[in-house]
Design a protein around this motif. Structure first.
Motif, PDB file in Angstrom:
ATOM      1  N   TYR A   1       0.838  -1.195   0.000  1.00  0.00           N
ATOM      2  CA  TYR A   1       0.000   0.000   0.000  1.00  0.00           C
ATOM      3  C   TYR A   1       0.879   1.253   0.000  1.00  0.00           C
ATOM      4  O   TYR A   1       1.878   1.318   0.713  1.00  0.00           O
ATOM      5  CB  TYR A   1      -0.908   0.029   1.236  1.00  0.00           C
ATOM      6  N   HIS A   2       0.471   2.236  -0.798  1.00  0.00           N
ATOM      7  CA  HIS A   2       1.123   3.547  -0.799  1.00  0.00           C
ATOM      8  C   HIS A   2       0.214   4.563  -0.114  1.00  0.00           C
ATOM      9  O   HIS A   2      -0.964   4.695  -0.480  1.00  0.00           O
ATOM     10  CB  HIS A   2       1.388   4.040  -2.227  1.00  0.00           C
ATOM     11  N   PHE A   3       0.738   5.286   0.878  1.00  0.00           N
ATOM     12  CA  PHE A   3       0.043   6.425   1.472  1.00  0.00           C
ATOM     13  C   PHE A   3       0.575   7.694   0.803  1.00  0.00           C
ATOM     14  O   PHE A   3       1.795   7.933   0.824  1.00  0.00           O
ATOM     15  CB  PHE A   3       0.330   6.504   2.979  1.00  0.00           C
ATOM     16  N   ILE A   4      -0.314   8.504   0.214  1.00  0.00           N
ATOM     17  CA  ILE A   4       0.129   9.719  -0.484  1.00  0.00           C
ATOM     18  C   ILE A   4      -0.886  10.844  -0.304  1.00  0.00           C
ATOM     19  O   ILE A   4      -2.043  10.599   0.051  1.00  0.00           O
ATOM     20  CB  ILE A   4       0.344   9.471  -1.994  1.00  0.00           C
ATOM     21  N   GLY A   5      -0.461  12.064  -0.596  1.00  0.00           N
ATOM     22  CA  GLY A   5      -1.353  13.212  -0.609  1.00  0.00           C
ATOM     23  C   GLY A   5      -2.035  13.351  -1.956  1.00  0.00           C
ATOM     24  O   GLY A   5      -1.520  12.885  -2.985  1.00  0.00           O
ATOM     25  N   LYS A   6      -3.186  14.016  -1.969  1.00  0.00           N
ATOM     26  CA  LYS A   6      -3.966  14.099  -3.204  1.00  0.00           C
ATOM     27  C   LYS A   6      -3.271  14.912  -4.294  1.00  0.00           C
ATOM     28  O   LYS A   6      -3.580  14.759  -5.480  1.00  0.00           O
ATOM     29  CB  LYS A   6      -5.347  14.668  -2.928  1.00  0.00           C
ATOM     30  N   ASP A   7      -2.289  15.750  -3.915  1.00  0.00           N
ATOM     31  CA  ASP A   7      -1.590  16.553  -4.917  1.00  0.00           C
ATOM     32  C   ASP A   7      -0.683  15.719  -5.809  1.00  0.00           C
ATOM     33  O   ASP A   7      -0.304  16.167  -6.899  1.00  0.00           O
ATOM     34  CB  ASP A   7      -0.777  17.660  -4.236  1.00  0.00           C
ATOM     35  N   ILE A   8      -0.314  14.511  -5.369  1.00  0.00           N
ATOM     36  CA  ILE A   8       0.561  13.669  -6.200  1.00  0.00           C
ATOM     37  C   ILE A   8      -0.136  12.366  -6.601  1.00  0.00           C
ATOM     38  O   ILE A   8       0.521  11.370  -6.927  1.00  0.00           O
ATOM     39  CB  ILE A   8       1.911  13.370  -5.500  1.00  0.00           C
ATOM     40  N   ALA A   9      -1.468  12.381  -6.586  1.00  0.00           N
ATOM     41  CA  ALA A   9      -2.227  11.182  -6.951  1.00  0.00           C
ATOM     42  C   ALA A   9      -1.960  10.777  -8.404  1.00  0.00           C
ATOM     43  O   ALA A   9      -1.888   9.588  -8.724  1.00  0.00           O
ATOM     44  CB  ALA A   9      -3.716  11.416  -6.729  1.00  0.00           C
ATOM     45  N   ARG A  10      -1.806  11.762  -9.278  1.00  0.00           N
ATOM     46  CA  ARG A  10      -1.607  11.447 -10.698  1.00  0.00           C
ATOM     47  C   ARG A  10      -0.319  10.660 -10.919  1.00  0.00           C
ATOM     48  O   ARG A  10      -0.277   9.699 -11.691  1.00  0.00           O
ATOM     49  CB  ARG A  10      -1.585  12.746 -11.510  1.00  0.00           C
ATOM     50  N   PHE A  11       0.740  11.063 -10.224  1.00  0.00           N
ATOM     51  CA  PHE A  11       2.005  10.358 -10.388  1.00  0.00           C
ATOM     52  C   PHE A  11       1.906   8.908  -9.909  1.00  0.00           C
ATOM     53  O   PHE A  11       2.511   8.011 -10.494  1.00  0.00           O
ATOM     54  CB  PHE A  11       3.114  11.077  -9.621  1.00  0.00           C
ATOM     55  N   HIS A  12       1.123   8.693  -8.851  1.00  0.00           N
ATOM     56  CA  HIS A  12       1.081   7.364  -8.241  1.00  0.00           C
ATOM     57  C   HIS A  12       0.008   6.453  -8.823  1.00  0.00           C
ATOM     58  O   HIS A  12       0.072   5.235  -8.625  1.00  0.00           O
ATOM     59  CB  HIS A  12       0.871   7.501  -6.732  1.00  0.00           C
ATOM     60  N   THR A  13      -0.965   7.024  -9.513  1.00  0.00           N
ATOM     61  CA  THR A  13      -2.021   6.182 -10.083  1.00  0.00           C
ATOM     62  C   THR A  13      -1.969   6.107 -11.609  1.00  0.00           C
ATOM     63  O   THR A  13      -2.715   5.324 -12.204  1.00  0.00           O
ATOM     64  CB  THR A  13      -3.412   6.704  -9.663  1.00  0.00           C
ATOM     65  N   ILE A  14      -1.107   6.893 -12.230  1.00  0.00           N
ATOM     66  CA  ILE A  14      -0.962   6.841 -13.695  1.00  0.00           C
ATOM     67  C   ILE A  14       0.480   6.507 -14.076  1.00  0.00           C
ATOM     68  O   ILE A  14       0.754   5.462 -14.665  1.00  0.00           O
ATOM     69  CB  ILE A  14      -1.424   8.161 -14.344  1.00  0.00           C
ATOM     70  N   PHE A  15       1.423   7.374 -13.730  1.00  0.00           N
ATOM     71  CA  PHE A  15       2.812   7.159 -14.149  1.00  0.00           C
ATOM     72  C   PHE A  15       3.438   5.925 -13.486  1.00  0.00           C
ATOM     73  O   PHE A  15       4.025   5.073 -14.157  1.00  0.00           O
ATOM     74  CB  PHE A  15       3.666   8.390 -13.835  1.00  0.00           C
ATOM     75  N   TRP A  16       3.329   5.840 -12.164  1.00  0.00           N
ATOM     76  CA  TRP A  16       4.018   4.773 -11.439  1.00  0.00           C
ATOM     77  C   TRP A  16       3.518   3.377 -11.830  1.00  0.00           C
ATOM     78  O   TRP A  16       4.332   2.488 -12.127  1.00  0.00           O
ATOM     79  CB  TRP A  16       3.904   5.021  -9.942  1.00  0.00           C
TER      80      TRP A  16
END
Length: 689
Positions: free
Chosen positions: A287-302
Motif C-alpha cells: 500500500y502507498h500512502f500519499i497526498g492528493k496533490d501527487i495522486a496522478r504520479f502514483h495512479t498513472i505514471f508509477w
C-alpha cells in the motif's frame, strides 16, 4: 483473528530541500498509526520511507549554501530522521534515493522500457548558456516575473507573488550563474510513451484507488495520454541515463518512486532476503500512502512504469487530503506554516498525534488543525477523561491504600466486558483508517468509566468500605488499561508508561482480554499534562519569525543585482611594495577567475609543500588542483570553503598528478600563506570580474 498477514506500506518521500512541517505529518502519522495497529494485531507490517534527494532544486540550494549536493542531502537526512523519531514515527527502514540500489533500479526500469519499445527521442528547444556551455534548467534561469514585475526570480515560479510560468514568459532573462542572456537550442529528450498503457491503466485505476480518486484520474483518459519527458540535461544532480555519455539524467519523478523499492531492498537485505522475495511475493499486500496533490504520479505514471518493468503494482493507493490551520491554508505570514521542529520546541508530540487521530479518516477531505480546538480537545479528552482514570485510580491505590489491586465488583466486571467487546469495532475502524471513529469509541468508553468512578466516589468510602473501594479502583484501572491498549497505535510512549505503571510488558491487541486482579502496581508517574495556550501562541510566533527571516533572505536575494556579462572598469594596481609592469585590460580579460568550492582535500605525503584538492568550479565540473599550501593549512580546514580559482591556467602535469588550475593565496610563502575567499553571497561557478 484471520491468518497472519504480510504487509508493506510506504509514504511519499519528503524532499531533501526543506524541513518537515505539520502538513507532512498528516501522512506519516496516519501511516504510523496503521502500521503499529497491524503489528499489534499479530501481522507483519513493514513501514518504508526515504528522502527524495535528486533534482535541480537540490543542486541550486547546495550552490547557494556553498556546499555539495551530497552534503546538503546528508544534512537533510539527519534533520528529517530526527524530526520523525521525535514524533515517534517508527519506520522499519528509512533510506535515500541517492543509493546504489536506486541507481540499479532506475537502469533496470529504463532497460525494460527500451526493450518494450516504450521510449522515444525528440528534439525540444531549451535555453542554453553560451558562456557556461550548458543547457539551463528552470532554476538556473532568472529574470523579471511576468505577473508582478519582481526582479531576479527563478525561471519556473516567483517567490514574491507565487505565480508559475515558463522562462520564455519572463523579461530580462539571464543565466543565474554568469548573467549572460541565454539562447534557444535544440536538445534531444527521452520520452516514456505513456499512452501505450492507456487501456491497462483504465482498468487498473478503479481497482486500486478510491472511487473519488478514480473518477478524478480517469478525466485524463478522454484523450490520448501525453508522453512523459523522463530525461533532464546536465548539469543535474541525479543518475545518468545509460547510453547518453552522462549528458542526460533521469527526471526526479522517475527515480523518486523507485525509492520505495530500493529502500525496501535495503530492508530486505538486512533480513537476509532479496527485493524479489518481498516485492514480488503474491501473498504480501503493498500500500502507498500519499497526498492528493501527487495522486496522478502514483495512479498513472508509477503503475505504468511497473507494468513496463514487468513488476507487480500496489494493492491500493491510499490518498489523503491536505492540512488546514484554523480553517485556512497554512500561512507563513500568520505563522501557521509550522515546522515539525518548531512544534517540538514548545509542545508534546503525542498531543498532535492524538489530535490528528481524532480528525483523520479514509477520505481525501482536508483536515483542519484548529489551534483552539486542539487545546480544548487534548485537555478535555486525553487529559481530563482518559488519563484522569489512571491518575485518580493509580494515585489513590498507591498513596491512600496498599498499592495492591483486588478484583472488580459486579457492575465493574460488566463495564470491563463492555470495553473488551468494543475491541473488534475499534479494530475495524483502525483497519479502515478511520481513526476519528476509533477515537470516538475510545472516548465514549472513557465517559462510561468516569461516570462509574464518580457515582461510586471511592474517595468517600476509603475508611468505611476499603474492600469495595479497592474493587472500584481495580475496575477503573482495568478499563483505563484497555483504553491505553486501544490507543497504543496513536500514543505508543504513553501506553508504554501505562504498562510500566501496571507492571506489564509491551501490549498486543489481544491483551485486552486479560483482566488484572490481586497484583501490585508501581508508583504513578504523570502520563500527560495539559496544553498551555501560551505555548501554542509561542509556537505560532516562532513560526512567523522563522518564515519572516526566510522571506527576507529571499527578497534580499531577489533584489540583488545580477552578474553582468560586460567587463567592469580596469582595477587599480595593488600596492605590492614594488611597481609591477602595467598590463592592458585585454590581457587581464584573458584570466578566468571563478568562485570554487573545495569538496575534497588530502595530503600528498611524499611532498613537503603540496596538497591535492578537488574543487567544484560550477557547471558540474570538478577540477583537481595541486597546491603548495601544505605548511599553512590542514586538509580538513579547506573542505567546504569557497576559494578563488584561476580556471584557464594551462593544466600542468606534475609528479603527483595533473593540476588543472590554481588556488589564489596571499603571503610570503610557507606557513605565511592565506587562501583568498569570496564574500558569502558569491556562488560557486561565478566569474570574478
Amino acid at each position: 483473528m484471520s491468518q497472519k498477514r504480510k504487509i508493506l506500506i510506504t509514504c511519499a518521500l519528503p524532499y531533501a530541500n526543506g524541513y518537515i512541517h505539520l502538513g507532512h505529518l498528516v501522512e506519516y502519522l496516519q501511516a504510523d498509526f496503521w502500521a503499529r495497529f497491524q503489528n499489534m494485531r499479530g501481522n507483519e507490517c513493514v513501514y518504508i520511507c526515504a528522502d527524495d534527494t535528486h533534482g535541480t532544486p537540490i543542486m541550486v540550494k547546495a550552490r547557494e549554501l556553498g556546499i555539495t549536493p551530497e552534503q546538503l542531502i546528508a544534512q537533510s537526512y539527519k534533520e528529517h530522521t530526527a524530526d520523525f523519531a521525535d514524533f515517534q514515527v517508527q519506520f522499519s527502514h528509512y533510506g535515500s534515493t541517492n543509493s546504489p540500489e536506486n541507481k540499479a533500479l532506475c537502469e533496470y526500469f529504463y532497460k525494460k522500457m527500451v526493450e518494450g519499445g516504450h521510449t522515444r527521442s525528440q528534439a525540444i528547444k531549451q535555453l542554453y548558456c553560451d558562456h557556461d556551455k550548458m543547457f539551463l534548467p528552470d532554476r538556473f534561469v532568472k529574470g523579471t516575473c511576468p505577473k508582478c514585475g519582481a526582479k531576479e526570480q527563478y525561471g519556473d515560479s516567483c517567490d514574491v507573488c507565487g505565480s508559475t510560468y515558463s522562462p520564455s514568459d519572463m523579461k530580462d532573462v539571464h543565466c543565474s550563474l554568469c548573467g549572460t542572456t541565454p539562447v534557444l537550442k535544440d536538445s534531444e529528450s527521452i520520452f516514456f510513451k505513456l499512452n501505450d498503457f492507456k487501456k491497462y491503466l483504465e482498468e487498473w485505476i478503479p481497482k486500486h484507488s478510491s472511487p473519488e480518486i478514480s473518477k478524478k484520474m480517469l478525466e485524463w483518459f478522454n484523450e490520448d495520454l501525453h508522453d512523459l519527458d523522463i530525461s533532464r540535461d546536465e548539469p543535474y544532480f541525479g543518475f545518468p541515463i545509460p547510453g547518453t555519455n552522462n549528458k542526460k539524467f533521469f527526471y526526479v519523478w522517475v527515480d523518486a518512486p523507485m525509492g520505495y523499492m530500493s529502500s525496501t531492498e535495503q530492508w530486505a537485505k538486512a533480513q537476509g532476503k532479496s527485493l524479489q522475495d518481498i516485492w514480488q511475493d503474491p501473498s504480501r499486500e503493498i500500500y502507498h500512502f500519499i497526498g492528493k496533490d501527487i495522486a496522478r504520479f502514483h495512479t498513472i505514471f508509477w503503475p505504468a512504469f511497473l507494468k513496463a518493468a514487468e513488476l507487480r503494482s500496489p494493492n491500493q493507493v491510499f490518498v489523503h487530503g491536505h492540512l488546514m490551520v484554523n480553517g485556512e491554508k497554512m500561512s507563513k505570514s500568520k505563522g501557521t506554516f509550522i515546522a515539525a521542529r518548531t512544534y517540538l520546541n514548545h509542545l508534546n508530540p503525542e498531543h498532535l498525534r492524538y489530535y490528528y487521530a481524532t480528525k483523520l479518516n479514509s477520505s481525501v477531505d482536508d483536515i483542519d488543525l484548529n489551534l483552539e480546538d486542539f487545546v480544548n480537545r487534548v485537555n478535555s479528552d486525553l487529559v481530563g477523561k482518559i488519563t484522569n482514570l489512571g491518575s485518580r485510580g493509580g494515585q489513590m491505590l498507591k498513596k491512600k491504600m496498599d498499592g495492591m489491586m483486588s478484583t472488580p465488583d459486579t457492575e465493574g466486571a460488566k463495564l470491563i466486558k463492555l470495553a473488551q467487546d468494543k475491541g473488534e469495532v475499534i479494530a475495524a475502524h483502525f483497519e479502515a483508517r478511520d481513526f476519528a471513529k476509533a477515537t470516538t469509541e475510545i472516548r465514549s468508553l472513557a465517559d462510561e468509566a468516569n461516570k462509574y468512578f464518580d457515582e461510586k466516589a471511592p474517595w468517600k468510602t476509603l475508611e468505611a468500605d476499603p474492600v469495595g473501594t479497592k474493587q472500584v479502583i481495580t475496575t477503573t484501572l482495568n478499563i483505563f488499561r484497555i483504553l491505553a491498549i486501544y490507543l497504543k497505535p496513536v500514543l505508543p510512549h504513553y501506553t508504554a508508561k501505562v504498562a510500566q505503571l501496571l507492571g506489564e510488558k509491551d501490549y498486543q491487541w489481544s491483551d485486552i482480554h486479560t483482566v488484572l486482579s490481586n497484583r501490585p502496581i508501581n508508583d504513578y508517574e504523570h502520563l500527560a499534562t495539559r496544553v498551555e495556550g501560551d505555548k501554542v501562541k509561542a509556537m505560532v510566533e516562532e513560526g512567523r519569525k522563522i518564515n519572516e527571516e526566510i522571506q527576507a533572505a529571499k527578497k534580499a536575494s531577489s533584489t540583488a543585482p545580477a552578474a553582468k556579462s560586460a567587463a567592469p572598469p580596469a582595477p587599480a594596481k595593488a600596492d605590492t611594495g614594488g611597481t609591477p609592469a602595467e598590463i592592458e585590460f585585454t590581457d587581464f580579460e584573458k584570466v578566468d577567475l571563478r568562485i570554487g568550492l573545495v569538496v575534497e582535500a588530502e595530503e600528498i605525503k611524499e611532498a613537503d609543500k603540496l596538497l591535492r584538492l578537488k574543487v567544484d568550479i560550477g557547471g558540474g565540473q570538478i577540477r583537481q588542483i595541486i597546491s603548495g599550501i601544505k605548511a599553512a593549512y590542514k586538509p580538513e580546514q579547506l573542505v567546504g570553503r569557497k576559494v578563488l580559482v584561476c580556471v584557464n591556467l594551462k593544466p600542468r602535469k606534475m609528479k603527483f598528478g595533473m593540476s588543472e588550475g590554481m588556488i589564489l593565496a596571499a603571503g610570503n610563502g610557507g606557513s605565511d600563506l592565506f587562501v583568498l575567499s569570496a564574500d558569502e553571497g558569491a556562488q560557486v561557478g561565478q566569474r570574478v570580474k
